[in-house]
Write a protein that holds these residues in place. Structure first.
Motif, PDB file in Angstrom:
ATOM      1  N   VAL A  70      -5.252 101.421  59.294  1.00 21.30           N
ATOM      2  CA  VAL A  70      -3.345 101.596  60.238  1.00 21.30           C
ATOM      3  C   VAL A  70      -3.345  99.843  60.289  1.00 21.30           C
ATOM      4  O   VAL A  70      -4.580  99.379  61.137  1.00 21.30           O
ATOM      5  N   TRP A  71      -2.338  99.896  60.466  1.00 24.98           N
ATOM      6  CA  TRP A  71      -2.169  98.247  60.699  1.00 24.98           C
ATOM      7  C   TRP A  71      -1.235  98.957  62.275  1.00 24.98           C
ATOM      8  O   TRP A  71       0.136  99.954  61.967  1.00 24.98           O
ATOM      9  N   LEU A  72      -0.999  98.288  63.152  1.00 27.32           N
ATOM     10  CA  LEU A  72      -0.580  98.576  65.070  1.00 27.32           C
ATOM     11  C   LEU A  72      -0.408  97.256  65.529  1.00 27.32           C
ATOM     12  O   LEU A  72      -0.893  96.457  65.262  1.00 27.32           O
ATOM     13  N   ARG A  73       1.405  96.859  65.495  1.00 27.89           N
ATOM     14  CA  ARG A  73       1.429  96.398  66.169  1.00 27.89           C
ATOM     15  C   ARG A  73       2.707  96.894  67.757  1.00 27.89           C
ATOM     16  O   ARG A  73       3.526  97.501  67.695  1.00 27.89           O
ATOM     17  N   GLU A  74       2.161  96.413  68.628  1.00 29.22           N
ATOM     18  CA  GLU A  74       2.093  96.824  70.086  1.00 29.22           C
ATOM     19  C   GLU A  74       3.614  95.537  70.310  1.00 29.22           C
ATOM     20  O   GLU A  74       4.216  95.009  69.377  1.00 29.22           O
ATOM     21  N   ILE A 119      -2.915 111.352  60.400  1.00 33.55           N
ATOM     22  CA  ILE A 119      -3.403 109.990  60.244  1.00 33.55           C
ATOM     23  C   ILE A 119      -4.209 109.785  61.652  1.00 33.55           C
ATOM     24  O   ILE A 119      -3.092 109.775  62.571  1.00 33.55           O
ATOM     25  N   GLU A 120      -5.368 109.216  61.791  1.00 28.09           N
ATOM     26  CA  GLU A 120      -5.932 109.104  62.893  1.00 28.09           C
ATOM     27  C   GLU A 120      -6.440 108.180  63.197  1.00 28.09           C
ATOM     28  O   GLU A 120      -7.809 107.999  61.946  1.00 28.09           O
ATOM     29  N   VAL A 121      -6.912 106.953  64.036  1.00 30.35           N
ATOM     30  CA  VAL A 121      -7.760 106.116  64.187  1.00 30.35           C
ATOM     31  C   VAL A 121      -8.374 106.529  65.686  1.00 30.35           C
ATOM     32  O   VAL A 121      -7.080 106.917  67.275  1.00 30.35           O
ATOM     33  N   PRO A 122      -9.396 107.076  65.539  1.00 28.79           N
ATOM     34  CA  PRO A 122      -9.852 107.658  66.941  1.00 28.79           C
ATOM     35  C   PRO A 122     -10.097 107.294  68.198  1.00 28.79           C
ATOM     36  O   PRO A 122     -10.277 106.074  68.184  1.00 28.79           O
ATOM     37  N   ASP A 123      -9.411 107.820  69.232  1.00 30.78           N
ATOM     38  CA  ASP A 123      -9.099 106.865  70.674  1.00 30.78           C
ATOM     39  C   ASP A 123      -8.265 105.830  70.578  1.00 30.78           C
ATOM     40  O   ASP A 123      -8.202 104.998  71.750  1.00 30.78           O
ATOM     41  N   ALA A 124      -7.451 105.729  69.584  1.00 34.05           N
ATOM     42  CA  ALA A 124      -6.661 104.889  69.020  1.00 34.05           C
ATOM     43  C   ALA A 124      -5.112 105.844  68.356  1.00 34.05           C
ATOM     44  O   ALA A 124      -3.799 104.541  69.935  1.00 34.05           O
ATOM     45  N   VAL A 125      -4.671 106.289  67.574  1.00 38.20           N
ATOM     46  CA  VAL A 125      -3.435 106.661  67.635  1.00 38.20           C
ATOM     47  C   VAL A 125      -3.467 107.798  66.991  1.00 38.20           C
ATOM     48  O   VAL A 125      -4.580 108.368  65.665  1.00 38.20           O
ATOM     49  N   ASP A 126      -3.333 108.567  66.790  1.00 45.37           N
ATOM     50  CA  ASP A 126      -2.504 110.042  66.252  1.00 45.37           C
ATOM     51  C   ASP A 126      -1.370 109.987  66.039  1.00 45.37           C
ATOM     52  O   ASP A 126      -0.075 110.072  66.768  1.00 45.37           O
ATOM     53  N   PHE A 204      -2.438 104.429  72.264  1.00 44.16           N
ATOM     54  CA  PHE A 204      -4.092 104.410  73.087  1.00 44.16           C
ATOM     55  C   PHE A 204      -3.321 105.860  74.254  1.00 44.16           C
ATOM     56  O   PHE A 204      -3.297 105.072  75.492  1.00 44.16           O
ATOM     57  N   GLY A 205      -2.890 106.739  73.689  1.00 47.39           N
ATOM     58  CA  GLY A 205      -3.068 108.359  74.697  1.00 47.39           C
ATOM     59  C   GLY A 205      -0.911 107.811  74.912  1.00 47.39           C
ATOM     60  O   GLY A 205      -0.732 108.906  75.826  1.00 47.39           O
ATOM     61  N   ARG A 206      -0.339 107.167  74.763  1.00 45.59           N
ATOM     62  CA  ARG A 206       1.132 106.898  75.192  1.00 45.59           C
ATOM     63  C   ARG A 206       2.555 106.881  73.902  1.00 45.59           C
ATOM     64  O   ARG A 206       1.528 107.086  72.751  1.00 45.59           O
ATOM     65  N   ASP A 207       2.844 108.340  73.423  1.00 50.09           N
ATOM     66  CA  ASP A 207       4.035 108.314  73.259  1.00 50.09           C
ATOM     67  C   ASP A 207       4.139 107.653  72.498  1.00 50.09           C
ATOM     68  O   ASP A 207       5.246 106.549  73.502  1.00 50.09           O
ATOM     69  N   ALA A 208       4.857 107.109  71.422  1.00 47.43           N
ATOM     70  CA  ALA A 208       5.631 106.226  70.764  1.00 47.43           C
ATOM     71  C   ALA A 208       6.896 106.176  70.808  1.00 47.43           C
ATOM     72  O   ALA A 208       7.706 106.023  70.737  1.00 47.43           O
ATOM     73  N   SER A 262      -9.811  96.549  78.423  1.00 52.47           N
ATOM     74  CA  SER A 262      -8.623  97.629  78.598  1.00 52.47           C
ATOM     75  C   SER A 262      -8.022  97.282  77.781  1.00 52.47           C
ATOM     76  O   SER A 262      -6.700  98.279  78.620  1.00 52.47           O
ATOM     77  N   ARG A 263      -7.386  97.224  76.791  1.00 50.33           N
ATOM     78  CA  ARG A 263      -6.769  97.891  76.088  1.00 50.33           C
ATOM     79  C   ARG A 263      -7.049  99.605  75.334  1.00 50.33           C
ATOM     80  O   ARG A 263      -5.646 100.273  74.885  1.00 50.33           O
ATOM     81  N   TRP A 264      -8.498 100.004  75.436  1.00 51.39           N
ATOM     82  CA  TRP A 264      -8.462 101.407  74.852  1.00 51.39           C
ATOM     83  C   TRP A 264      -8.080 102.199  76.413  1.00 51.39           C
ATOM     84  O   TRP A 264      -8.192 103.331  76.230  1.00 51.39           O
ATOM     85  N   GLY A 265      -7.943 101.613  77.813  1.00 43.84           N
ATOM     86  CA  GLY A 265      -7.303 102.283  78.728  1.00 43.84           C
ATOM     87  C   GLY A 265      -6.556 103.338  78.648  1.00 43.84           C
ATOM     88  O   GLY A 265      -4.987 103.510  77.383  1.00 43.84           O
ATOM     89  N   SER A 266      -6.374 104.121  80.122  1.00 45.84           N
ATOM     90  CA  SER A 266      -5.150 105.068  79.439  1.00 45.84           C
ATOM     91  C   SER A 266      -3.556 104.289  80.115  1.00 45.84           C
ATOM     92  O   SER A 266      -4.169 103.639  80.531  1.00 45.84           O
TER      93      SER A 266
END
Length: 266
Positions: A70-74, A119-126, A204-208, A262-266
């Motif tokens: 999974v590629w993630l751009r913030e 597609i899931e990356v545990p604790d990061a992307v759902d 990271f728990g936030r709606d995109a 810190s990037r894994w925080g809620s």
């Protein structure tokens, strides 16, 4: 070829899940001297939050085990690649110098229906994707499957194909051949295309938010990431500049393999 025969003999539609499951039994051409992969991908989906997500699954690889990534751009432009194989045999091998963080760990894909997946990356992307055909994706797929094999090895032809397909699919700029951030040359051969009818994700728990094109189209060297969600299958990814190189270690340029806490925080 099996998919083509099925369509011709039964007229039954081919769904994304069909080609994804068939790819699990595929192999790469052992006579090809270039590093090459076979599989399928979500080329990318931009979201209204400014996040961008892409997915790669190459079950067949000439340089190691198959892998998912999974590629993630913030929104701040920071890139992370999550892969379930080491960086030297997955995406980081080719794009590592354009990526800020690399994480090796589980990347999961679950089919919810023939045209929907999670597609899931545990604790990061759902991330959920819903795929469908449009007149443009049908034309793109039929055209691709009619192209003689030698033309897929022509950079000039692929330049024309990319220039045509990008606007036709309303995806912005598209390049099927070029150079990746780590310096290797690439050629892509996607034979099937679906549009993403809908997509939703939490990062990271936030709606995109809803899918929406970025203000400026993103790219990594010559890899232009589409402004519209596209799922491509029966994909061969080749890196011609690696042909004949016995020692591949100099091809690998990667970055840190952990994210700051810190990037894994809620």
């Amino acid at each position: 070829m099996l998919h083509e025969l099925k369509e011709m003999s039964t007229m039954a539609p081919i769904h994304p899940q069909d080609v994804a499951e068939a790819a699990a039994a595929a192999s790469v051409d052992p006579s090809d001297p270039a590093e090459n992969f076979f599989g399928y991908a979500v080329m990318g989906v931009p979201f209204e939050s400014g996040h961008y997500l892409a997915f790669r699954h190459f079950p067949a690889s000439s340089i190691g085990p198959g892998y998912r990534a999974v590629w993630l751009r913030e929104p701040d432009g920071v890139w992370t690649i999550f892969a379930d194989a080491p960086p030297d045999v997955s995406c980081m091998r080719y794009v590592g110098t354009g990526i800020t963080h690399s994480v090796t760990g589980p990347v999961e894909l679950h089919w919810l229906s023939p045209t929907s997946a999670r597609i899931e990356v545990p604790d990061a992307v759902d991330w959920r994707i819903d795929m469908g055909n449009t007149p443009a994706t049908r034309v793109a797929g039929i055209t691709a499957r009619l192209i003689p094999a030698p033309l897929w090895q022509s950079d000039a032809f692929l330049a024309v194909m990319g220039a045509m397909m990008g606007p036709m699919l309303r995806a912005g700029r598209m390049r099927l051949a070029g150079r990746v951030p780590n310096g290797q040359t690439y050629r892509m051969r996607p034979l099937r295309v679906w549009a993403l009818a809908d997509s939703a994700a939490t990062v990271f728990g936030r709606d995109a938010g809803r899918p929406r094109g970025l203000p400026e189209q993103e790219h990594l060297a010559d890899l232009w990431l589409p402004q519209r969600g596209l799922f491509v299958a029966d994909v061969v990814a080749r890196y011609p500049s690696t042909a004949g190189r016995g020692d591949v270690t100099d091809q690998v340029r990667t970055v840190s393999t952990t994210l700051p806490g810190s990037r894994w925080g809620s």
